[in-house]
Design a protein around this motif. Structure first.
Motif, PDB file in Angstrom:
ATOM      1  N   UNK A 123       5.275  44.514  63.783  1.00  6.23           N
ATOM      2  CA  UNK A 123       4.735  43.165  63.651  1.00  6.23           C
ATOM      3  C   UNK A 123       3.646  42.904  64.684  1.00  6.23           C
ATOM      4  N   UNK A 124       3.991  42.227  65.770  1.00  6.70           N
ATOM      5  CA  UNK A 124       2.909  41.963  66.728  1.00  6.70           C
ATOM      6  C   UNK A 124       3.008  42.865  67.950  1.00  6.70           C
ATOM      7  N   UNK A 125       1.895  42.977  68.624  1.00  4.88           N
ATOM      8  CA  UNK A 125       1.733  43.933  69.718  1.00  4.88           C
ATOM      9  C   UNK A 125       2.782  43.784  70.829  1.00  4.88           C
ATOM     10  N   UNK A 126       3.025  42.525  71.255  1.00  6.10           N
ATOM     11  CA  UNK A 126       3.950  42.315  72.366  1.00  6.10           C
ATOM     12  C   UNK A 126       5.376  42.754  72.012  1.00  6.10           C
ATOM     13  N   UNK A 127       5.787  42.380  70.783  1.00  6.09           N
ATOM     14  CA  UNK A 127       7.137  42.772  70.345  1.00  6.09           C
ATOM     15  C   UNK A 127       7.268  44.283  70.247  1.00  6.09           C
ATOM     16  N   UNK A 128       6.203  44.892  69.735  1.00  8.51           N
ATOM     17  CA  UNK A 128       6.227  46.352  69.579  1.00  8.51           C
ATOM     18  C   UNK A 128       6.292  47.050  70.924  1.00  8.51           C
ATOM     19  N   UNK A 129       5.535  46.527  71.888  1.00 10.58           N
ATOM     20  CA  UNK A 129       5.509  47.158  73.209  1.00 10.58           C
ATOM     21  C   UNK A 129       6.875  47.023  73.886  1.00 10.58           C
ATOM     22  N   UNK A 130       7.514  45.883  73.654  1.00 15.97           N
ATOM     23  CA  UNK A 130       8.851  45.655  74.214  1.00 15.97           C
ATOM     24  C   UNK A 130       9.832  46.670  73.599  1.00 15.97           C
ATOM     25  N   UNK A 131       9.748  46.797  72.271  1.00 17.38           N
ATOM     26  CA  UNK A 131      10.624  47.739  71.564  1.00 17.38           C
ATOM     27  C   UNK A 131      10.390  49.160  72.064  1.00 17.38           C
ATOM     28  N   UNK A 132       9.117  49.511  72.228  1.00 15.54           N
ATOM     29  CA  UNK A 132       8.732  50.847  72.714  1.00 15.54           C
ATOM     30  C   UNK A 132       9.411  51.117  74.064  1.00 15.54           C
ATOM     31  N   UNK A 133       9.272  50.158  74.993  1.00 18.54           N
ATOM     32  CA  UNK A 133       9.827  50.348  76.335  1.00 18.54           C
ATOM     33  C   UNK A 133      11.354  50.382  76.327  1.00 18.54           C
ATOM     34  N   UNK A 134      11.946  49.557  75.453  1.00 21.10           N
ATOM     35  CA  UNK A 134      13.412  49.551  75.356  1.00 21.10           C
ATOM     36  C   UNK A 134      13.957  50.883  74.861  1.00 21.10           C
ATOM     37  N   UNK A 135      13.173  51.534  74.031  1.00 16.70           N
ATOM     38  CA  UNK A 135      13.665  52.767  73.413  1.00 16.70           C
ATOM     39  C   UNK A 135      13.455  54.022  74.259  1.00 16.70           C
ATOM     40  N   UNK A 136      12.602  53.923  75.270  1.00 13.93           N
ATOM     41  CA  UNK A 136      12.303  55.123  76.063  1.00 13.93           C
ATOM     42  C   UNK A 136      13.553  55.823  76.623  1.00 13.93           C
ATOM     43  N   UNK A 137      14.511  55.064  77.190  1.00 14.60           N
ATOM     44  CA  UNK A 137      15.688  55.751  77.754  1.00 14.60           C
ATOM     45  C   UNK A 137      16.454  56.557  76.701  1.00 14.60           C
ATOM     46  N   UNK A 138      16.460  56.084  75.454  1.00 11.05           N
ATOM     47  CA  UNK A 138      17.151  56.838  74.390  1.00 11.05           C
ATOM     48  C   UNK A 138      16.365  58.108  74.053  1.00 11.05           C
ATOM     49  N   UNK A 139      15.057  57.959  73.874  1.00  5.47           N
ATOM     50  CA  UNK A 139      14.231  59.128  73.526  1.00  5.47           C
ATOM     51  C   UNK A 139      14.298  60.202  74.623  1.00  5.47           C
ATOM     52  N   UNK A 140      14.415  59.726  75.870  1.00  5.75           N
ATOM     53  CA  UNK A 140      14.444  60.679  76.998  1.00  5.75           C
ATOM     54  C   UNK A 140      15.659  61.595  76.969  1.00  5.75           C
ATOM     55  N   UNK A 141      16.632  61.260  76.138  1.00  4.85           N
ATOM     56  CA  UNK A 141      17.825  62.112  76.037  1.00  4.85           C
ATOM     57  C   UNK A 141      17.613  63.325  75.131  1.00  4.85           C
ATOM     58  N   UNK A 142      16.444  63.404  74.512  1.00  4.67           N
ATOM     59  CA  UNK A 142      16.180  64.529  73.597  1.00  4.67           C
ATOM     60  C   UNK A 142      16.278  65.860  74.340  1.00  4.67           C
ATOM     61  N   UNK A 143      16.532  66.923  73.603  1.00  6.56           N
ATOM     62  CA  UNK A 143      16.672  68.260  74.209  1.00  6.56           C
ATOM     63  C   UNK A 143      15.347  68.799  74.725  1.00  6.56           C
ATOM     64  N   UNK A 144      14.280  68.368  74.062  1.00 15.22           N
ATOM     65  CA  UNK A 144      12.958  68.869  74.417  1.00 15.22           C
ATOM     66  C   UNK A 144      11.983  67.695  74.327  1.00 15.22           C
ATOM     67  N   UNK A 145      11.065  67.610  75.285  1.00 19.14           N
ATOM     68  CA  UNK A 145      10.112  66.498  75.292  1.00 19.14           C
ATOM     69  C   UNK A 145       8.705  67.066  75.222  1.00 19.14           C
ATOM     70  N   UNK A 146       7.928  66.567  74.289  1.00 25.98           N
ATOM     71  CA  UNK A 146       6.564  67.068  74.129  1.00 25.98           C
ATOM     72  C   UNK A 146       5.594  65.905  74.276  1.00 25.98           C
ATOM     73  N   UNK A 147       4.714  65.989  75.272  1.00 21.66           N
ATOM     74  CA  UNK A 147       3.688  64.949  75.458  1.00 21.66           C
ATOM     75  C   UNK A 147       2.587  65.233  74.445  1.00 21.66           C
ATOM     76  N   UNK A 148       2.414  64.342  73.498  1.00 21.42           N
ATOM     77  CA  UNK A 148       1.515  64.645  72.388  1.00 21.42           C
ATOM     78  C   UNK A 148       0.067  64.241  72.652  1.00 21.42           C
TER      79      UNK A 148
END
Ligand code: S3P
Length: 169
Positions: A123-148
């Protein structure tokens, strides 16, 4: 390289589907897109599922779709951006294979998804950025991290293939 299943995780617009297709091609694996599986099982688009039944229902369908993949081999699966956030899904993925996070900067994700009507959460940029930041700790649990960065899908796929120890083409 074991005949495992590889799950690409990360935010909307991080390139999971395009890198997934390129990686499957590179490894000689099958490719599956979890959102497409959900849509074909439901006979509805993701947008329709969200608007008719809400996000909680979509998350149940997402969990069921993921569960239906048990037993797969030699497959690359592109998950939806919220899938890896749920502990149940992370547990399933751990049982089934390996998670790779496509760590893509927010601005690049945003540029790719803005104006895309098929993504109900974009939807809007601010909400998306909040969601992005909230999700980082979950994504960081991945077995492998690739900076794209904003590299091409084929380039990222090649990098992952090398990290996985796949034989050169
Ligand atoms: C979602 C991402 C979408 C899709 C749904 C919800 C999310 O997938 O699963 O709209 O929660 O981030 P993509 O990451 O492929 O856009």
């Amino acid at each position: 390289m074991p005949d495992e299943t590889i799950f690409l995780v990360g935010f909307m617009g991080s390139g999971k589907s395009s890198v997934g297709r390129a990686l499957a091609r590179r490894l000689g694996y099958n490719f599956l897109d979890l959102d497409q599986i959900i849509e074909s099982r439901a006979g509805k688009t993701i947008r329709e599922i969200f608007s008719e039944s809400g996000e909680a229902h979509f998350r149940e369908l997402e969990y069921e779709a993921l569960r239906s993949l048990r037993g797969l081999k030699r497959t690359v699966v592109a998950t939806g951006g919220g899938a890896y956030v749920d502990q149940r899904n992370r547990d399933l993925i751990r049982q089934m294979g390996r998670a790779i996070w496509l760590a893509c900067p927010f601005e690049i994700c945003l540029a790719r998804i803005s104006g895309d009507a098929s993504r109900p959460l974009a939807s809007n940029r601010d909400q998306l950025e909040k969601l992005f930041n909230e999700r980082l700790p979950a994504y960081e649990r991945a077995d492998l991290i690739v900076q794209t960065g904003d590299a091409a899908a084929e380039q990222i796929a090649e990098l992952i293939a090398n990290l996985l120890g796949a034989p050169a083409e």
